[in-house]
Design a protein around this motif. Sequence first.
Motif, PDB file in Angstrom:
ATOM      1  N   ALA A  35       0.815  -1.211   0.000  1.00 17.30           N
ATOM      2  CA  ALA A  35       0.000   0.000   0.000  1.00 17.30           C
ATOM      3  C   ALA A  35       0.846   1.257   0.000  1.00 17.30           C
ATOM      4  CB  ALA A  35      -0.929   0.004   1.222  1.00 17.30           C
ATOM      5  N   TRP A  36       2.147   1.119   0.223  1.00 18.38           N
ATOM      6  CA  TRP A  36       3.064   2.265   0.267  1.00 18.38           C
ATOM      7  C   TRP A  36       4.460   1.746  -0.038  1.00 18.38           C
ATOM      8  CZ3 TRP A  36       6.989   2.650   4.115  1.00 18.38           C
ATOM      9  CH2 TRP A  36       6.959   1.641   5.087  1.00 18.38           C
ATOM     10  N   ARG A  37       5.398   2.663  -0.142  1.00 21.92           N
ATOM     11  CA  ARG A  37       6.779   2.256  -0.401  1.00 21.92           C
ATOM     12  C   ARG A  37       7.730   2.927   0.585  1.00 21.92           C
ATOM     13  NH1 ARG A  37       9.378   6.440  -2.691  1.00 21.92           N
ATOM     14  NH2 ARG A  37       8.232   7.964  -3.933  1.00 21.92           N
ATOM     15  N   PRO A  38       8.784   2.234   1.015  1.00 24.24           N
ATOM     16  CA  PRO A  38       9.773   2.842   1.905  1.00 24.24           C
ATOM     17  C   PRO A  38      10.368   4.101   1.286  1.00 24.24           C
ATOM     18  CG  PRO A  38      10.066   0.470   1.839  1.00 24.24           C
ATOM     19  CD  PRO A  38       9.054   0.804   0.791  1.00 24.24           C
ATOM     20  N   GLY A  39      10.568   5.112   2.117  1.00 29.94           N
ATOM     21  CA  GLY A  39      11.103   6.382   1.647  1.00 29.94           C
ATOM     22  C   GLY A  39      10.029   7.397   1.324  1.00 29.94           C
ATOM     23  N   ARG A  40       8.775   6.944   1.245  1.00 26.53           N
ATOM     24  CA  ARG A  40       7.653   7.838   0.985  1.00 26.53           C
ATOM     25  C   ARG A  40       6.521   7.429   1.920  1.00 26.53           C
ATOM     26  NH1 ARG A  40       7.344  12.506  -2.451  1.00 26.53           N
ATOM     27  NH2 ARG A  40       5.166  12.884  -2.953  1.00 26.53           N
ATOM     28  N   TYR A  41       6.364   8.174   2.984  1.00 26.62           N
ATOM     29  CA  TYR A  41       5.488   7.742   4.055  1.00 26.62           C
ATOM     30  C   TYR A  41       4.074   8.285   3.848  1.00 26.62           C
ATOM     31  CZ  TYR A  41      10.136   6.674   5.600  1.00 26.62           C
ATOM     32  OH  TYR A  41      11.418   6.191   5.642  1.00 26.62           O
ATOM     33  N   GLU A  42       3.459   7.760   2.806  1.00 25.93           N
ATOM     34  CA  GLU A  42       2.063   8.049   2.495  1.00 25.93           C
ATOM     35  C   GLU A  42       1.509   6.876   1.705  1.00 25.93           C
ATOM     36  OE1 GLU A  42       1.711  11.494   0.018  1.00 25.93           O
ATOM     37  OE2 GLU A  42       2.758  10.589  -1.666  1.00 25.93           O
ATOM     38  N   LEU A  43       0.203   6.650   1.798  1.00 24.33           N
ATOM     39  CA  LEU A  43      -0.414   5.568   1.038  1.00 24.33           C
ATOM     40  C   LEU A  43      -0.380   5.904  -0.447  1.00 24.33           C
ATOM     41  CD1 LEU A  43      -3.457   4.680   3.314  1.00 24.33           C
ATOM     42  CD2 LEU A  43      -1.211   3.592   3.219  1.00 24.33           C
ATOM     43  N   GLN A  44      -0.053   4.916  -1.266  1.00 21.24           N
ATOM     44  CA  GLN A  44       0.211   5.148  -2.679  1.00 21.24           C
ATOM     45  C   GLN A  44      -0.862   4.607  -3.620  1.00 21.24           C
ATOM     46  OE1 GLN A  44       4.032   6.306  -3.860  1.00 21.24           O
ATOM     47  NE2 GLN A  44       2.931   7.469  -2.319  1.00 21.24           N
ATOM     48  N   ASN A  45      -1.649   3.650  -3.165  1.00 20.00           N
ATOM     49  CA  ASN A  45      -2.720   3.090  -4.008  1.00 20.00           C
ATOM     50  C   ASN A  45      -2.179   2.541  -5.328  1.00 20.00           C
ATOM     51  OD1 ASN A  45      -4.765   3.776  -2.120  1.00 20.00           O
ATOM     52  ND2 ASN A  45      -4.757   5.867  -2.887  1.00 20.00           N
ATOM     53  N   PHE A  46      -1.110   1.752  -5.257  1.00 20.05           N
ATOM     54  CA  PHE A  46      -0.529   1.173  -6.469  1.00 20.05           C
ATOM     55  C   PHE A  46      -1.528   0.281  -7.212  1.00 20.05           C
ATOM     56  CE2 PHE A  46       3.402   1.388  -3.665  1.00 20.05           C
ATOM     57  CZ  PHE A  46       3.876   2.546  -4.228  1.00 20.05           C
TER      58      PHE A  46
END
Length: 483
Positions: A35-46
Motif C-alpha cells: 500500500a506504500w513504499r519505503p522512503g515515501r510515508y504516504e499511502l500510494q494506491n498502487f
Amino acid sequence: MNYKIYSKNKSSHFIDVEFQVQNVENETLELQLPAWRPGRYELQNFAKNIQKFEVFDAEGKLLPAQKISKDRWKVQTNGAKEITAKYNYYANLVNAGSSYVDENILYVNPVNICVYAEGFINEPCKLELFLLENQVIAGLNNIQKITKGNAEINFNDFYHLADSPFIVSANLKHATYEVDAVKFNLWFEGNLSRAYLGKISTDFKKFTEEQIKLFGVFPEKEYHFITWILPIAYYHGVEHRSSTMQVLGPDGQDFNGSLSDELYIDLLGLASHELFHTWNICKLRPVELLPYDYTKENYFPTCFVAEGVTTYYGDLMLYRSGVFDEKQYLKELETYYKRHFDHSDRASQSLIESSWDLWLDGYTQSIPDRKVSVYHKGAIAAQILDLHLQRTSGGSRSIDDVMRILWQRFGASENGTPLRGYSMQDYFDICEEVAGESLTWYFEQCILGTESLFELLNSYLTHINLRLIRNEENLVQLIKYQS
C-alpha cells in the motif's frame, strides 16, 4: 515465491507480472500488493494501476479470487499446492519511486508491482527477467545468470525484493569506483556524455569516503547510484537497501552531454543525501518500522531523525570532503533556512507531530501555518544540536558521536535487515549521553515545541561567524562576517 516480469506490448506502458507461490497448505491464500513504499510515508494506491488480475492452479485452471480490500485478494485454492497470479500493471510515470516501460527502457520499483502471499513474506524470492539484445540490467547485486536473454536474480525475502529497484536499457552509461573494497556503481540513463563520468566518479568518491569515515563501515558489499536525466526540470530521489534511484533534469542539451552547473549541484546534493540513508533509515531504523507493514500506515515520531539529520549531513559531507567549497555550502544552508523560516516559522505543529502526520499530508501543501518540514526544520534542529555539542565540549564532541553510537547500538544488521530499531527515547538518551548534560531544553524547544527557532539558531551561528537576518520583505538571508 517466484516472479516473472516482462512486457508483451511495451508501447502500451503495461508491465506483465507472473507470481508463483508453492507449498500452499490452506484452503484460502491472501495476496497483498504493498500500500506504500519505503522512503515515501504516504499511502500510494498502487493497485489502481492493475488492469487485469487472475489466479491459476498448476494445471492452468482459473481459481476464484476476490478483492477484500483495495490492494488485497483472497484466493480459493481448491486444494491447489501451487498457485500463479497473472496480472498487468500500467507503468507510465517517470519519477524515482514509480515504475515505467516503453520500447527502450524498463524501470521497475518492485514494491509498486509485486504482490506477496500472506505467510510467505520471509521466504526467498526469485525474479526472472527477459532482456532484448544489448540491454543491460542496472541496480542489482545478486544476478545469478543471464542465458539467452533471460536473467535470474535471487533475493533473501520479499523485503529484499521490494527494496531493489532496477533499470533495463541498452543506453546506460556506467562507471565505478571503490572505497574500502566496496564497489560503487554509477548508472546514467539519458543525455549524458560518457566523458563526464570521470569527474562525477571523483567527486562521488570523495563524499563516499567522508561518510564511511563517520560510521566506520559501509553496510553493503556493493552499491548503485541509478540516475535518469530528463529533458525537463525534475528533482527526486529515493533511498534503497543497496542503491538509490534519482531522477533529475533538465538535461542541458546545450552542454554537449555534460551537466549544467545547477544540475550538477543538484546531482551531488541528492546523491550525498541518499547515500547517507544507506545507514540512516535503510539499516538504522525506528522501531515502529521493524518490520515494514506494507498493508497500512506505519506511524513513527522520529522522521526528523531519518530525514532531517540526513538533510543536514548530505550537504555537510560534501563540504567536509572538499566537493563543496564554503560559498556553495553556505548557499545550501541558506536554502533550507529560507524554506523553513520564510514559509513555516509560525506553524502550529512540532517536528514530532509533523513526523506523525507525514501519512496525512506530508508531501502536499497543507492548510496555512499547520505543518513543518521534517527535512528543513529537522536539519535546522540537527545543526543546533551539532553546534551545541561542539561549543560545550570545545570541539571534542559533535552530532557525529550521536550518529556513531546510534549506529553501533541499533544499526547492526543480518542479510541487510536491521535486527532492532531505536525509539524516540533512545535518540534523546544518546544525545544527552554525548552532551554529558541534560538536553531537556533542546528537546522541548526544537523537537517537541512549536516556537520559532530563529533566535536560537542565530545564537549558535554567531560562534561560527554566520548570522541570519530578515530583509525588507521579511525574508531570511544568511550572511558571513569577520570575527
